[in-house]
Design an enzyme around this catalytic site. Structure first.
Site, PDB file in Angstrom:
ATOM      1  N   SER A 150       0.818  -1.215   0.000  1.00 25.38           N
ATOM      2  CA  SER A 150       0.000   0.000   0.000  1.00 25.38           C
ATOM      3  C   SER A 150       0.854   1.269   0.000  1.00 25.38           C
ATOM      4  CB  SER A 150      -0.934  -0.012   1.216  1.00 25.38           C
ATOM      5  OG  SER A 150      -1.741   1.133   1.224  1.00 25.38           O
ATOM      6  N   GLN A 151       1.811   1.381   0.923  1.00 25.84           N
ATOM      7  CA  GLN A 151       2.672   2.572   0.954  1.00 25.84           C
ATOM      8  C   GLN A 151       3.587   2.621  -0.263  1.00 25.84           C
ATOM      9  OE1 GLN A 151       2.944   5.321   2.709  1.00 25.84           O
ATOM     10  NE2 GLN A 151       1.495   4.894   4.354  1.00 25.84           N
ATOM     11  N   SER A 156       2.948  -7.900  -5.102  1.00 28.98           N
ATOM     12  CA  SER A 156       3.856  -6.757  -5.277  1.00 28.98           C
ATOM     13  C   SER A 156       4.269  -6.616  -6.741  1.00 28.98           C
ATOM     14  CB  SER A 156       5.104  -6.927  -4.396  1.00 28.98           C
ATOM     15  OG  SER A 156       4.783  -6.781  -3.041  1.00 28.98           O
ATOM     16  N   ASP A 212       7.090  -3.959   8.527  1.00 31.02           N
ATOM     17  CA  ASP A 212       8.063  -3.804   9.608  1.00 31.02           C
ATOM     18  C   ASP A 212       8.734  -5.117   9.994  1.00 31.02           C
ATOM     19  OD1 ASP A 212       7.764  -1.039   9.986  1.00 31.02           O
ATOM     20  OD2 ASP A 212       5.985  -1.320  11.212  1.00 31.02           O
ATOM     21  N   HIS A 265       8.648   4.490   8.401  1.00 27.56           N
ATOM     22  CA  HIS A 265       8.358   4.230   9.815  1.00 27.56           C
ATOM     23  C   HIS A 265       9.669   3.802  10.445  1.00 27.56           C
ATOM     24  CE1 HIS A 265       6.284   3.316  13.434  1.00 27.56           C
ATOM     25  NE2 HIS A 265       6.214   2.001  13.288  1.00 27.56           N
ATOM     26  N   GLU A 286      -2.011   4.927  16.548  1.00 28.06           N
ATOM     27  CA  GLU A 286      -2.668   3.853  15.798  1.00 28.06           C
ATOM     28  C   GLU A 286      -3.289   2.803  16.723  1.00 28.06           C
ATOM     29  OE1 GLU A 286       0.616   2.834  13.365  1.00 28.06           O
ATOM     30  OE2 GLU A 286       1.486   1.368  14.750  1.00 28.06           O
ATOM     31  N   GLU A 343      -5.152  12.495  11.452  1.00 31.05           N
ATOM     32  CA  GLU A 343      -5.095  11.242  10.693  1.00 31.05           C
ATOM     33  C   GLU A 343      -6.404  10.454  10.776  1.00 31.05           C
ATOM     34  OE1 GLU A 343      -2.135   7.380  10.129  1.00 31.05           O
ATOM     35  OE2 GLU A 343      -1.607   8.939  11.570  1.00 31.05           O
ATOM     36  N   SER A 351      -0.390  -0.618   8.637  1.00 27.59           N
ATOM     37  CA  SER A 351       0.835  -1.419   8.735  1.00 27.59           C
ATOM     38  C   SER A 351       0.618  -2.642   9.618  1.00 27.59           C
ATOM     39  CB  SER A 351       1.962  -0.560   9.325  1.00 27.59           C
ATOM     40  OG  SER A 351       1.684  -0.258  10.685  1.00 27.59           O
TER      41      SER A 351
END
Length: 491
Positions: free
Chosen positions: A46-47, A77, A107, A131, A220, A393, A414
């Site tokens: 997504s990012q 991907s 992450d 991040h 978050e 946000e 995430s």
């Protein structure tokens, strides 16, 4: 070893407090430093995909490096990148010639990915993150010749793209890792990257890796994802208990968060509360006070566990246990009545009806925003950073629920956000459920009757709302958001 925990006390305080709102003229060089440079993004989720699309539209040369196995299997991907006409190749083919390598993998993959990247990156190149978890919580040590920067859009990747297409952007934190800025050009690279994603239009904070990680995890886990998930489940159950049409109930919750939080972008909690009738405002204010009292210990516990590193430690244990906890929580969420309801309510709910029938939802939003903000600033995080991680946000996360309920929210945030959201929700649900179920029927799904108003009480409530520290800093920050666009709300 956890990087934050090995620092001396004074440096920890200085790093967590680092936050400066950047002026417009600081972006006058636009993205010139990155023009004609080879920029390779690792990971096309997504990012990765959405930042890449914005950066390409801003005139930069972007390609994607994927693992050989991902290319051979033509995984998601590879499909994302090729479908959007990006050059795709393996690490060995692209990384050695890259000037800027941006690691946008999940992450939990960073430890292995970054070790591979460092072997291949050329001397004096730059490594980018969105991040700082790998640096701060895992204590990753990067080669001394490599510049390490961060550009962290404060929303899921899908919204990075949507806001860019609207001609705006999303608030963004940028930082340079203090251990890795050998040529002292890290800040210029980070500014150019943020400009290319559109972040400069919404406001950019110069921060630190530590401040970004600690505030991001707190936001978050609590108000942005954890509380929205908890509230969605309980509010739906309350509507069913109060004999509302299940399809109407699902629609009110699914689209209600998006519609109501849109007012936050333009006028903060003050405007959101002003959209209610006076009797509803007074009721929402009083309910909010009670919710804050109920949830305050849980918010503090999450902040304490984030600062100490115990949250990260427990989550990383789950990573090494094949995400057992996370996957169980994900399956449990899919089975909830709210998620299982197939939306069939075809009548339009007006924008105002979402407010009139959503007094409880407004109460929950107000209490969660203020609690998250207060808990962060009491820990040393600066007001501006706490504002972005709690209030600004929130509409962007609510937009994801409007698309496909909690499923959409959880797949676009995430992996750390998803784990933290479930962790919070598991604890908050039983604490909050009894209180919400005990409230009268007219706080959700119905309009409150017009009753006589005590002018002095209303005046005091308005003053308290408008003078909360988050409203003061929010008013200042929103002055810089001149190009902010409204989204389509009320379905």
């Amino acid at each position: 070893m956890n990087y934050f925990n090995k620092l001396c006390f004074r440096k920890r305080i200085n790093e967590i407090k680092k936050c400066r709102f950047m002026k417009e003229n600081e972006f006058k060089n636009e993205n010139k430093i990155l023009k004609n440079k080879k920029i390779v993004i690792v990971g096309c989720g997504s990012q990765g995909l959405n930042q890449a699309l914005n950066m390409r539209d801003s005139g930069l040369n972007i390609s994607f490096a994927l693992k050989k196995n991902s290319i051979l299997r033509k995984n998601s991907s590879w499909l994302n990148a090729t479908k959007n006409n990006f050059e795709v190749n393996d690490y060995e083919s692209l990384i050695p010639n890259a000037d800027l390598v941006i690691n946008l993998t999940p992450d939990k993959q960073h430890e292995n990915v970054v070790k591979e990247l460092q072997k291949l990156m050329k001397k004096n190149s730059c490594l980018g993150y969105s991040h700082g978890f790998n640096i701060v919580e895992c204590g990753e040590i990067i080669r001394k010749d490599i510049t390490v920067v961060m550009v962290a859009p404060k929303c899921p990747g899908t919204e990075v793209r949507e806001e860019f297409k609207r001609g705006f952007g999303v608030p963004t934190l940028i930082a340079v890792h203090t251990e890795n800025d050998p040529k002292k050009i890290g800040l210029e690279i980070a500014k150019a990257w943020a400009f290319s994603t559109g972040g400069h239009r919404a406001g950019v904070l110069e921060s630190s890796f530590i401040a970004e990680v600690k505030s991001d995890l707190m936001g978050e886990q609590t108000i942005l994802c954890g509380l929205l998930q908890t509230a969605s489940l309980i509010c739906y159950e309350k509507l069913i208990k109060d004999k509302h049409n299940p399809s109407y109930a699902a629609k009110l919750i699914q689209y209600g968060w998006e519609t109501i939080t849109e007012s936050l972008k333009h006028g903060g909690i003050t405007l959101m509360m002003d959209r209610l009738s006076n009797p509803s405002k007074i009721k929402a204010f009083k309910i909010s006070k009670k919710i804050k009292k109920i949830l305050s210990p849980l918010f503090k516990k999450h902040m304490d566990d984030i600062i100490s590193g115990s949250f990260s430690k427990e989550m990383m244990i789950d990573w090494h246990n094949n995400d057992k906890k996370l996957l169980n929580w994900r399956e449990d969420t899919k089975k909830t009545p709210f998620e299982k309801n197939i939306l069939s309510y075809s009548e339009k709910i007006s924008e105002q009806e979402y407010y009139d029938h959503g007094t409880l939802m407004v109460s929950i939003l107000k209490s969660g925003i203020e609690l998250a903000f207060e808990t962060m600033i009491n820990t040393g995080i600066i007001n501006e950073s706490a504002y972005y991680e709690s209030l600004h946000e929130l509409p962007l996360i609510a937009n994801t629920i409007a698309r496909k309920k909690l499923y959409e929210m959880n797949i676009v945030i995430s992996d750390t956000a998803e784990y933290g959201s479930y962790l919070f929700s598991e604890a908050a649900y039983p604490i909050l459920k009894d209180f919400i179920m005990s409230l009268e029927k007219n706080v959700l799904g119905l309009s409150l009757p017009n009753t006589k108003i005590d002018n002095i009480e209303l005046y005091k409530i308005n003053e308290e709302i408008r003078n909360h520290p988050i409203e003061i800093v929010g008013k200042k920050l929103r002055k810089h958001m001149k190009e902010m666009k409204s989204i389509c709300v009320a379905k």
